[in-house]
Scaffold this motif. Structure first.
Motif, PDB file in Angstrom:
ATOM      1  N   GLY A 163      -8.631  11.103   6.993  1.00 25.90           N
ATOM      2  CA  GLY A 163      -7.418  10.566   7.584  1.00 25.90           C
ATOM      3  C   GLY A 163      -6.611   9.787   6.569  1.00 25.90           C
ATOM      4  O   GLY A 163      -6.810   9.916   5.356  1.00 25.90           O
ATOM      5  N   ARG A 164      -5.717   8.958   7.095  1.00 24.19           N
ATOM      6  CA  ARG A 164      -4.863   8.132   6.230  1.00 24.19           C
ATOM      7  C   ARG A 164      -5.446   6.724   6.169  1.00 24.19           C
ATOM      8  O   ARG A 164      -5.764   6.132   7.198  1.00 24.19           O
ATOM      9  CB  ARG A 164      -3.436   8.092   6.762  1.00 24.19           C
ATOM     10  CG  ARG A 164      -2.495   7.231   5.927  1.00 24.19           C
ATOM     11  CD  ARG A 164      -1.052   7.535   6.247  1.00 24.19           C
ATOM     12  NE  ARG A 164      -0.699   8.890   5.822  1.00 24.19           N
ATOM     13  CZ  ARG A 164       0.516   9.406   5.941  1.00 24.19           C
ATOM     14  NH1 ARG A 164       1.496   8.688   6.470  1.00 24.19           N
ATOM     15  NH2 ARG A 164       0.758  10.639   5.544  1.00 24.19           N
ATOM     16  N   ILE A 165      -5.575   6.224   4.941  1.00 22.71           N
ATOM     17  CA  ILE A 165      -6.199   4.920   4.743  1.00 22.71           C
ATOM     18  C   ILE A 165      -5.126   3.837   4.661  1.00 22.71           C
ATOM     19  O   ILE A 165      -4.025   4.065   4.147  1.00 22.71           O
ATOM     20  CB  ILE A 165      -7.074   4.937   3.470  1.00 22.71           C
ATOM     21  CG1 ILE A 165      -8.018   3.752   3.441  1.00 22.71           C
ATOM     22  CG2 ILE A 165      -6.223   5.005   2.214  1.00 22.71           C
ATOM     23  CD1 ILE A 165      -9.130   3.884   2.422  1.00 22.71           C
ATOM     24  N   SER A 166      -5.448   2.673   5.197  1.00 20.57           N
ATOM     25  CA  SER A 166      -4.501   1.563   5.192  1.00 20.57           C
ATOM     26  C   SER A 166      -4.677   0.736   3.921  1.00 20.57           C
ATOM     27  O   SER A 166      -5.362   1.147   2.983  1.00 20.57           O
ATOM     28  CB  SER A 166      -4.707   0.702   6.434  1.00 20.57           C
ATOM     29  OG  SER A 166      -5.995   0.112   6.415  1.00 20.57           O
ATOM     30  N   ARG A 167      -4.102  -0.441   3.913  1.00 17.29           N
ATOM     31  CA  ARG A 167      -4.214  -1.296   2.723  1.00 17.29           C
ATOM     32  C   ARG A 167      -5.616  -1.855   2.607  1.00 17.29           C
ATOM     33  O   ARG A 167      -6.370  -1.949   3.574  1.00 17.29           O
ATOM     34  CB  ARG A 167      -3.194  -2.429   2.796  1.00 17.29           C
ATOM     35  CG  ARG A 167      -3.443  -3.414   3.922  1.00 17.29           C
ATOM     36  CD  ARG A 167      -2.333  -4.451   3.985  1.00 17.29           C
ATOM     37  NE  ARG A 167      -2.575  -5.425   5.047  1.00 17.29           N
ATOM     38  CZ  ARG A 167      -3.274  -6.541   4.889  1.00 17.29           C
ATOM     39  NH1 ARG A 167      -3.813  -6.815   3.704  1.00 17.29           N
ATOM     40  NH2 ARG A 167      -3.451  -7.386   5.887  1.00 17.29           N
ATOM     41  N   SER A 168      -5.967  -2.253   1.405  1.00 16.41           N
ATOM     42  CA  SER A 168      -7.282  -2.840   1.147  1.00 16.41           C
ATOM     43  C   SER A 168      -7.237  -4.334   1.414  1.00 16.41           C
ATOM     44  O   SER A 168      -6.286  -5.029   1.026  1.00 16.41           O
ATOM     45  CB  SER A 168      -7.702  -2.589  -0.298  1.00 16.41           C
ATOM     46  OG  SER A 168      -8.935  -3.216  -0.577  1.00 16.41           O
TER      47      SER A 168
ATOM     48  N   LEU B 226     -11.421   2.497  -5.384  1.00 12.59           N
ATOM     49  CA  LEU B 226     -11.237   3.851  -5.901  1.00 12.59           C
ATOM     50  C   LEU B 226     -10.262   4.692  -5.074  1.00 12.59           C
ATOM     51  O   LEU B 226     -10.320   5.918  -5.133  1.00 12.59           O
ATOM     52  CB  LEU B 226     -12.603   4.558  -5.956  1.00 12.59           C
ATOM     53  CG  LEU B 226     -13.665   3.832  -6.784  1.00 12.59           C
ATOM     54  CD1 LEU B 226     -15.014   4.479  -6.599  1.00 12.59           C
ATOM     55  CD2 LEU B 226     -13.270   3.821  -8.258  1.00 12.59           C
ATOM     56  N   PHE B 227      -9.360   4.091  -4.349  1.00  2.44           N
ATOM     57  CA  PHE B 227      -8.395   4.856  -3.555  1.00  2.44           C
ATOM     58  C   PHE B 227      -7.013   4.227  -3.676  1.00  2.44           C
ATOM     59  O   PHE B 227      -6.869   3.075  -4.106  1.00  2.44           O
ATOM     60  CB  PHE B 227      -8.811   4.896  -2.074  1.00  2.44           C
ATOM     61  CG  PHE B 227      -8.771   3.549  -1.392  1.00  2.44           C
ATOM     62  CD1 PHE B 227      -7.634   3.108  -0.735  1.00  2.44           C
ATOM     63  CD2 PHE B 227      -9.888   2.715  -1.407  1.00  2.44           C
ATOM     64  CE1 PHE B 227      -7.604   1.879  -0.101  1.00  2.44           C
ATOM     65  CE2 PHE B 227      -9.874   1.485  -0.771  1.00  2.44           C
ATOM     66  CZ  PHE B 227      -8.723   1.065  -0.117  1.00  2.44           C
ATOM     67  N   THR B 228      -6.016   5.025  -3.310  1.00  2.00           N
ATOM     68  CA  THR B 228      -4.630   4.550  -3.283  1.00  2.00           C
ATOM     69  C   THR B 228      -4.270   4.171  -1.861  1.00  2.00           C
ATOM     70  O   THR B 228      -4.463   4.961  -0.928  1.00  2.00           O
ATOM     71  CB  THR B 228      -3.670   5.643  -3.777  1.00  2.00           C
ATOM     72  OG1 THR B 228      -4.040   6.020  -5.112  1.00  2.00           O
ATOM     73  CG2 THR B 228      -2.229   5.157  -3.770  1.00  2.00           C
ATOM     74  N   GLU B 229      -3.803   2.979  -1.676  1.00  2.10           N
ATOM     75  CA  GLU B 229      -3.460   2.503  -0.340  1.00  2.10           C
ATOM     76  C   GLU B 229      -2.384   3.394   0.284  1.00  2.10           C
ATOM     77  O   GLU B 229      -1.388   3.739  -0.363  1.00  2.10           O
ATOM     78  CB  GLU B 229      -2.980   1.052  -0.396  1.00  2.10           C
ATOM     79  CG  GLU B 229      -4.055   0.077  -0.846  1.00  2.10           C
ATOM     80  CD  GLU B 229      -3.542  -1.335  -1.013  1.00  2.10           C
ATOM     81  OE1 GLU B 229      -4.222  -2.279  -0.618  1.00  2.10           O
ATOM     82  OE2 GLU B 229      -2.427  -1.475  -1.561  1.00  2.10           O
TER      83      GLU B 229
ATOM     84  N   ASP C 200      -4.030   9.848   1.860  1.00  2.00           N
ATOM     85  CA  ASP C 200      -4.959  10.589   2.704  1.00  2.00           C
ATOM     86  C   ASP C 200      -6.309  10.693   1.992  1.00  2.00           C
ATOM     87  O   ASP C 200      -6.361  10.985   0.791  1.00  2.00           O
ATOM     88  CB  ASP C 200      -4.419  11.988   3.011  1.00  2.00           C
ATOM     89  CG  ASP C 200      -3.199  11.947   3.911  1.00  2.00           C
ATOM     90  OD1 ASP C 200      -3.101  11.009   4.711  1.00  2.00           O
ATOM     91  OD2 ASP C 200      -2.345  12.854   3.807  1.00  2.00           O
ATOM     92  N   VAL C 201      -7.377  10.456   2.729  1.00  2.00           N
ATOM     93  CA  VAL C 201      -8.719  10.535   2.175  1.00  2.00           C
ATOM     94  C   VAL C 201      -9.537  11.510   3.009  1.00  2.00           C
ATOM     95  O   VAL C 201      -9.185  11.822   4.148  1.00  2.00           O
ATOM     96  CB  VAL C 201      -9.402   9.154   2.162  1.00  2.00           C
ATOM     97  CG1 VAL C 201      -8.645   8.183   1.268  1.00  2.00           C
ATOM     98  CG2 VAL C 201      -9.533   8.584   3.572  1.00  2.00           C
TER      99      VAL C 201
END
Length: 389
Positions: free
Chosen positions: A180-185, A78-81, A84-85
């Motif tokens: 923060g900023r999320i990395s790749r899944s 449910l997020f974009t790689e 920011d989350v």
């Protein structure tokens, strides 16, 4: 024939006179070339803010490795790689079917335990009245009290089981632990995950603010520490130069020094904290940190064009002494201050460092000081100005 000796004598005298004349004219024609002119910088100690430039790496303020706390099949991401989350935002959905069933079962068990408690409480109250008039035996009364205590415990146990089931059901919604900023899944929908697995699902890094870790000699660290002793709340200021040579707009503050010294290098790791509102700094970037070390009241700084390196890698400068002879000095530098080198040793007040025309001279050769450019231009202008009539 008698005149011949006289003629020869006159010819010899003329030749001798010519030879003497030419020998007197030779020095003037073959005069030595004038000493080359050079531009100098007169060394003068001054009060300067002394900074130390150190290599460093950026690291995130907080790092959270996201792992599943329950097992199951991943249904959704449910997020974009790279986006920011925020803390609490749902990142994955794990199949909740079995956990929903466990919650329903725990809820039913709690209802059954509460129902048993409803009957055991009044029974104890009735038996207490009857045992006083010997309507029931003391054993029956004790059994009723025990049954009531057990029913109460069953209710508490059922509530705890229901709470555990609720938590496990909630864990099927994998959320961001920090903002923060999320990395790749690292997983895709359909993947099977287990509770407490070693592999991470993804990573969230807080980048604002951000740390910069640099190394400094233990000697310099002690000097910096002494400088700020007794100054309540005082912190050394730090600025950054990025890998492309540009300066970072935000100013940071020194946070702490490591608790130990590296025995191999004799260095201590320092950590500075920088605002990073635009996320210009990313973890792992190489930077140059300029640490403010205070003010040196007798600092010596010379233009960078007057300092070169010898084959040994030592910093050197050419100095014009009082006799007009060029000398080479080996310097110990302490970093840069704008377009100047900070010199710790090798130069003294009054020394004339050659900064222009270095290629024209060499150590041991004479040289003269070139007149100021402004004065030369003024003289040239007055020479070419037509006379007034």
């Amino acid at each position: 024939m008698k005149t011949t000796p006289r003629i020869l004598l006159l010819a010899c005298a003329a030749a001798l006179a010519a030879g003497c004349h030419s020998s007197k004219e030779a020095p003037a024609g073959a005069a030595a070339r004038p000493a080359p002119q050079v531009g100098i910088y007169s060394v003068k100690p001054e009060a300067l803010a002394v900074n130390t430039e150190l290599p460093g790496r950026t690291s995130p303020y907080q790092v959270a490795e996201v792992r599943p706390q329950v097992g199951g099949i991943v249904q959704k991401r449910l997020f974009t790689e790279g986006a920011d989350v925020t803390a609490g935002m749902q990142l994955y959905q794990i199949d909740p079917a079995t956990y929903q069933a466990a919650w329903n079962s725990a809820k039913a068990a709690l209802a059954r335990a509460e129902a048993n408690l409803l009957t055991s409480g009044p029974k104890v109250k009735r038996y207490k009245e009857l045992v006083e008039i010997e309507g029931v035996s003391r054993q029956d009364y004790d059994d009723a009290v025990a049954a009531h205590a057990q029913a109460t415990a069953d209710v508490e146990s059922a509530r705890a089981a229901l709470e555990t089931a609720r938590i496990n059901l909630q864990y099927t919604k994998v959320s961001a632990p920090i903002s923060g900023r999320i990395s790749r899944s690292n997983v895709t929908p359909g993947a099977l995950v287990t509770a407490g697995q070693a592999a991470t699902l993804t990573t969230v890094q807080q980048l604002d603010p951000i740390y910069v870790d640099v190394t400094q000699s233990a000697e310099e660290m002690l000097r910096l520490k002494r400088q700020f002793e007794g100054k309540s709340g005082a912190q050394a200021k730090v600025t950054l130069k990025l890998a492309d040579g540009s300066s970072y707009a935000q100013q940071g503050k020194l946070q702490f020094a490591d608790a130990s010294v590296d025995p191999g290098t004799g260095n201590v790791t320092l950590r500075a904290l920088f605002p990073n509102p635009k996320h210009d700094l990313l973890p792992g970037m190489f930077v140059r940190a300029i640490v403010e070390n205070g003010v040196d009241q007798q600092a010596i700084a010379v233009p960078q064009q007057g300092v070169t390196r010898n084959p040994k890698g030592e910093a050197t400068a050419l100095v014009l002494n009082d006799k007009g002879i060029v000398e080479q000095r080996v310097l110990v530098t302490g970093g840069t201050l704008g377009d100047r080198w900070l010199v710790k040793s090798g130069l003294a007040a009054g020394d004339r460092v050659i900064v222009e025309g270095v290629q024209k001279v060499k150590p041991g050769a004479p040289a003269t000081v070139a007149p100021p450019v402004a004065a030369t231009a003024s003289a040239a202008g007055s020479a070419t100005k037509p006379a007034a009539h």
